[in-house]
Design an enzyme around this catalytic site. Structure first.
Site, PDB file in Angstrom:
ATOM      1  N   CYS A  14      50.049  17.517  21.194  1.00 49.72           N
ATOM      2  CA  CYS A  14      48.810  16.758  21.407  1.00 49.72           C
ATOM      3  C   CYS A  14      48.721  16.294  22.858  1.00 49.72           C
ATOM      4  O   CYS A  14      49.674  16.398  23.626  1.00 49.72           O
ATOM      5  CB  CYS A  14      48.719  15.560  20.464  1.00 49.72           C
ATOM      6  SG  CYS A  14      49.922  14.255  20.807  1.00 49.72           S
ATOM      7  N   ASP A  16      29.189  42.996  48.897  1.00 55.74           N
ATOM      8  CA  ASP A  16      29.424  44.017  49.909  1.00 55.74           C
ATOM      9  C   ASP A  16      28.754  45.306  49.427  1.00 55.74           C
ATOM     10  O   ASP A  16      28.515  45.481  48.235  1.00 55.74           O
ATOM     11  CB  ASP A  16      30.941  44.215  50.069  1.00 55.74           C
ATOM     12  CG  ASP A  16      31.271  45.321  51.041  1.00 55.74           C
ATOM     13  OD1 ASP A  16      30.656  45.356  52.121  1.00 55.74           O
ATOM     14  OD2 ASP A  16      32.136  46.153  50.713  1.00 55.74           O
ATOM     15  N   ASP A  68      36.528  42.256  53.824  1.00 57.66           N
ATOM     16  CA  ASP A  68      35.881  41.274  52.943  1.00 57.66           C
ATOM     17  C   ASP A  68      36.781  40.069  52.662  1.00 57.66           C
ATOM     18  O   ASP A  68      36.318  39.065  52.113  1.00 57.66           O
ATOM     19  CB  ASP A  68      35.500  41.921  51.596  1.00 57.66           C
ATOM     20  CG  ASP A  68      34.512  43.057  51.760  1.00 57.66           C
ATOM     21  OD1 ASP A  68      33.559  42.884  52.540  1.00 57.66           O
ATOM     22  OD2 ASP A  68      34.697  44.106  51.120  1.00 57.66           O
TER      23      ASP A  68
END
Length: 759
Positions: free
Chosen positions: A13, A450, A651
């Site tokens: 828990c 791109d 990139d």
């Protein structure tokens, strides 16, 4: 500093997670710690010179927890496979043990409810009341049943109560343990000293049935919750089982079957029909069709010949071939996929911070509310109801508050949704680096893509043929490929690949010559043919139809012209073809209200043509890596949440700067490492899928949090008896246990709905 993650035993828990975090964060040498109750995983950054994992585990053992510290022998995915296999068996054993407990507890609970119902309905003359003998029988049977339930099935809750008294650390087990122990002890004293206590309190009523039914409900809830949580990890389990356990290796001219962890870089591995590829490498002998759906998502097997790359986890469907091993263990693509999925499922989203803060103070607050409700009933209720009735109501409120105030649902709200969402992504060929990335993605309003390798295929392809001769297109291609198959130029490769797909064979060429920067020439059937660029044709004194050629080159296409010495026979246009699905992706993003911008290093003419083909209105051309980075920064300064999709080294800066970086799995390693999300097979349509999935996941998290909060907001005041003076409402601990069970299970089941979501 080392960063490690371990499975935590005994945690179930959010309050457990809070206890572990607080305890271990105080340990010298621990830099940071993060515990996820959904995955039962702890991530810790620590100084190995000051503390080791075994020290950390010993620190929490007295509190009922321990770290599962794996054997360091073995490497990479196979090691992960073995460890996960062991954990899976342990989890199945745990579920089986809980099932046995349920098979015993449920009949006892049903019998208790039957006795309680008979007693209540008899009092209101709905059914005949119990006879004296029957009542006495049940009067002695219930304490025995409650004793078994509390001290056997409910043992974890007693231990939770004990650890709270000894160490001052409280979790959900503490609340259940305290409530059921108080109910049992009160009932025991009433039963044992009935005559002595009867002048002071109502000795006709005990709470053995409460102990039995509450523990049954809580145990049932844990059983259902554990089973459901086990299902949420299926995606990772499936990935792990893609890995072969053994490999057939050729060493010293002989074939040997070895464990996959014993395969070395440079080994020659023989892949037989129907076998899984156990490593990453290149084919050096043979050919076959390989099912790469695990990586590419494409159902059709791909033909693999000498020189082709294969990756671990894929399936050889027909012939045999030999692979020279290039990557092993944790270096393989499958190992990287598994690592990314595992880390993402174990990570926390920022939205979880609120739930964590509440859970950390929840148990002490609930204890305070429970004690306050008991004290209030005794102080103020006694004067109205009498001490006996006030004590009875006070005990009911005390136990009900402790039972219903379960922070489990609150703790499970976020991680279960993240686990299922990340697992669903992996099944769709989408790797999510962490939960924070998934959360940011659902807020994205601008996607920057791109061109090369993202919107387009990323390699030259023969796209158009303009035939000016009396020959058929097939014959013209045959002449051209006969010349070009001897060339090493990338454009020549595109022509040869096109011919292979069309099953067009070349012819024998005589007097072949390659003219640098111009083209090639050679004799076919005693006729000399030429193939090359416009300059080459001009050198030959041939006239080229500029109007036709200009229309095609304006689309960013490169011409290869085939001719004889006397006349031009045809134009063959080479272009970087638009990926199948790019247009659908752009339309789908725009339908979601997302703005799409294309960045490209190509010239503006080519960029705008490709953009118009797929429906993109905004194009930035001639963009260097720095230009791309600046565009992202500018968009962010204007308040946009930006995702960038790319595949190349150029990139990488933009991917790193973006709020969410999305790399094509067919791209470079540096692009993938810079991104938060990887589209494994470079399928651009997956970009739309992952954005939709992000929105679904976080809508589910918000639903989970709502239900977790609403149960407690309504349940705790009701259990404390706030509404009793006005409406006469008082929540029985039995119904409190049912509500608590329902809250946890409903949260997990709601998260599992993500698996069936249509994206």
């Amino acid at each position: 500093m080392l960063r490690k993650q371990y499975t935590v035993r005994g945690m179930h828990c959010a309050s457990c997670a809070s206890v572990i975090e607080k305890t271990l964060s105080k340990k010298e040498g621990v830099r940071s710690i993060e515990v996820n109750p959904g995955t039962e995983i702890v991530r810790v950054v620590f100084d190995p010179l000051k503390v080791d994992p075994h020290d950390l585990s010993r620190e929490i053992v007295p509190l009922g927890y321990s770290l599962d510290i794996p054997d360091e022998v073995g490497s990479g995915v196979r090691k992960g496979y073995s460890q996960n296999d062991l954990k899976r068996e342990e989890k199945l054993a745990e579920i089986a043990h809980m099932r046995v407990q349920m098979l015993v507890a449920l009949p006892l609970a049903v019998l208790s409810v039957f006795i309680m119902g008979w007693d209540i309905l008899g009092q209101y003359s709905v059914i005949p009341t119990m006879g004296y003998t029957v009542k006495e029988f049940f009067h002695h049977l219930l304490p025995l049943m409650a004793t078994y339930m509390l001290f056997v099935v409910g043992r974890p809750y007693i231990l939770g109560f004990y650890r709270f008294l000894r160490y001052g650390k409280a979790n959900m087990d503490t609340l259940i343990g305290l409530g059921t122990v108080v109910a049992y002890v009160y009932s025991f004293f009433v039963s044992a000293f009935e005559e002595a206590l009867s002048p002071f309190i109502n000795t006709d009523h005990t709470y053995y049935d409460v102990v039995i039914v509450v523990i049954t409900f809580i145990t049932l809830g844990k059983y259902l919750e554990t089973r459901s949580k086990f299902k949420t990890g299926n995606a990772l389990e499936k990935l792990l089982h893609l890995q072969s356990k053994k490999a057939v290796v050729r060493r010293d001219g002989e074939e040997q079957e070895v464990l996959v962890e014993d395969v070395r870089r440079g080994d020659l591995v023989i892949i037989k029909p129907g076998a899984k590829v156990p490593v990453d490498g290149k084919i050096v002998e043979g050919a076959s069709f390989v099912d790469e759906s695990m990586v590419t998502g494409e159902p059709m097997p791909v033909r693999k010949i000498v020189g082709a790359s294969v990756v671990s986890g894929t399936m050889n469907t027909s012939g045999s071939f030999v692979v020279a091993v290039e990557k092993i263990g944790s270096e393989t693509l499958l190992a990287r996929i598994i690592q990314m999925v595992s880390e993402a499922q174990g990570s926390k989203a920022p939205i979880q911070a609120l739930a964590d803060r509440i859970s950390s103070i929840f148990v002490p607050i609930v204890l305070g509310i429970a004690l306050l409700s008991l004290a209030t009933w005794l102080l103020f209720g006694s004067s109205v109801l009498g001490f006996s009735q006030a004590l009875s109501f006070g005990l009911v409120s005390f136990v009900s508050v402790l039972v219903i105030a379960c922070p489990c649902a609150l703790g499970l709200a976020t991680p279960t949704a993240i686990i299922v969402g990340v697992g669903k992504s992996a099944q769709e060929g989408i790797l999510v680096k962490d939960a924070e990335t998934l959360e940011r993605l659902h807020k994205v309003d601008t996607v920057v893509v791109d061109k090369t390798g993202t919107i387009t295929v990323g390699k030259p392809t023969l796209s158009d043929i303009q035939n000016f001769s009396a020959l058929s297109d097939e014959k013209l291609i045959s002449f051209l490929v006969s010349l070009e198959e001897k060339s090493e130029h990338p454009i020549a490769h595109a022509i040869v690949q096109y011919a292979q797909k069309k099953n067009v064979a070349g012819e024998k060429v005589a007097n072949f010559e390659s003219i640098q920067g111009r083209g090639v020439r050679g004799s076919l059937q005693d006729v000399e043919y030429y193939a090359g660029n416009v300059q080459y044709m001009n050198d030959l004194g041939l006239s080229v139809d500029v109007s036709v050629l200009g229309h095609l080159t304006n689309q960013g296409k490169t011409p290869v012209i085939l001719s004889t010495r006397e006349r031009v026979l045809g134009f063959f246009m080479i272009a970087d073809a638009v990926k199948e699905g790019s247009k659908n992706m752009v339309r789908a993003l725009q339908d979601l209200g997302v703005r799409v911008v294309m960045l490209t290093g190509d010239d503006e003419r080519t960029g705008k043509y490709i953009a118009s083909e797929v429906g993109i209105d905004e194009v930035v051309a001639h963009a260097s890596p720095q230009d791309k980075l600046n565009v992202i920064k500018t968009l962010q300064k204007k308040g946009h949440i930006v995702a960038v999709a790319g595949d190349g080294v150029n990139d990488a800066p933009a991917l790193a700067q973006a709020d969410v970086g999305i790399a094509m799995g067919t791209g470079t390693d540096v692009a993938i490492d810079s991104a938060g999300i990887t589209l494994l097979h470079g399928n651009i349509e997956s970009l739309t899928k992952v954005i939709k999935l992000s929105k679904i996941t976080f809508r589910t998290i918000r639903q989970n949090l709502f239900w977790a909060f609403i149960y407690n907001i309504i349940g705790i005041p009701l259990a404390a008896g706030i509404f009793y003076p006005v409406f006469g409402w008082l929540l029985s601990p039995i119904f409190a246990g049912a509500a608590m069970t329902l809250s946890s299970v409903s949260v997990v089941l709601n998260s599992l709905r993500i698996k069936t979501s249509n994206i």
